[in-house]
Motif scaffolding. Structure first.
Motif, short mmCIF file in Angstrom:
data_model
loop_
_atom_site.label_atom_id
_atom_site.label_comp_id
_atom_site.label_asym_id
_atom_site.label_seq_id
_atom_site.Cartn_x
_atom_site.Cartn_y
_atom_site.Cartn_z
N SER A 78 0.59 4.90 0.21
CA SER A 78 0.30 3.64 -0.46
C SER A 78 1.59 2.85 -0.75
O SER A 78 1.63 1.63 -0.57
CB SER A 78 -0.44 3.92 -1.76
N THR A 81 2.83 1.46 2.59
CA THR A 81 1.93 0.39 3.03
C THR A 81 2.18 -0.88 2.22
O THR A 81 2.24 -1.98 2.78
CB THR A 81 0.46 0.83 2.90
N HIS A 82 2.36 -0.73 0.92
CA HIS A 82 2.66 -1.90 0.08
C HIS A 82 3.99 -2.53 0.49
O HIS A 82 4.09 -3.76 0.62
CB HIS A 82 2.68 -1.51 -1.40
N ASN A 85 3.44 -4.39 3.75
CA ASN A 85 2.68 -5.63 3.51
C ASN A 85 3.53 -6.71 2.86
O ASN A 85 3.35 -7.89 3.14
CB ASN A 85 1.45 -5.34 2.65
N GLN A 86 4.45 -6.33 2.01
CA GLN A 86 5.33 -7.31 1.36
C GLN A 86 6.36 -7.87 2.33
O GLN A 86 6.92 -8.93 2.10
CB GLN A 86 6.05 -6.68 0.16
N GLU A 88 5.67 -8.53 5.55
CA GLU A 88 5.04 -9.17 6.70
C GLU A 88 5.82 -10.42 7.06
O GLU A 88 6.13 -11.25 6.22
CB GLU A 88 3.59 -9.52 6.39
#
Length: 143
Positions: A78, A81-82, A85-86, A88
């Motif tokens: 997690s 993944t966070h 995603n930040q 991107e």
């Protein structure tokens, strides 16, 4: 958390991580850090920083730790993944992590996430017994 981490206790001086070095890492403007909390208690965290070299953006994960009793619950995944995603971006991004060659749990974890072994650093870590251990470098490419 670092002092209680088994994989750090075998390294001389906790592999260079002190409270001051953590604070200094968090103060840098190119640092991304996130924590995972359970009932307002920090049980895991990730610290990373951006590096730009020849117009290529890289992200180095400095530290990812989850307390023992909270492992295998998806918290580490997690946190990564966070982080991804930040970050991107419309640009190519490489995320790097290094760890001891004998840290088989880390090797399985990062490989399962999609990281690939790209290099190693010979005798990079100094153990508390004075011996040295290689570091493996893994990379995840995000597009």
């Amino acid at each position: 958390m670092i002092k209680d981490e088994e994989s750090f206790s075998k390294f001389k001086n906790l592999n260079g991580w002190t409270l001051d070095s953590l604070k200094n890492s968090l103060k840098k403007k190119n640092t991304l850090a996130y924590g995972f909390f359970v009932e307002e208690k920090l049980v895991g965290f990730i610290i990373s920083y951006f590096v730009i070299l020849n117009k290529i953006l890289d992200l180095d994960i400095l530290l990812l730790i989850v307390q023992n009793k909270y492992r295998r619950l998806g918290i580490g995944k997690s946190l990564i993944t966070h982080l991804v995603n930040q970050c991107e971006t419309k640009y190519h991004l490489n995320i790097f992590i290094e760890f001891s060659k004998t840290n088989y749990i880390a090797k399985m974890f990062y490989t399962d996430y999609g990281f690939e072994n790209v290099s190693y650093r010979k005798e990079y870590y100094t153990l508390t017994n004075g011996l040295r251990e290689d570091a493996e470098i893994y990379k995840l490419t995000v597009r």
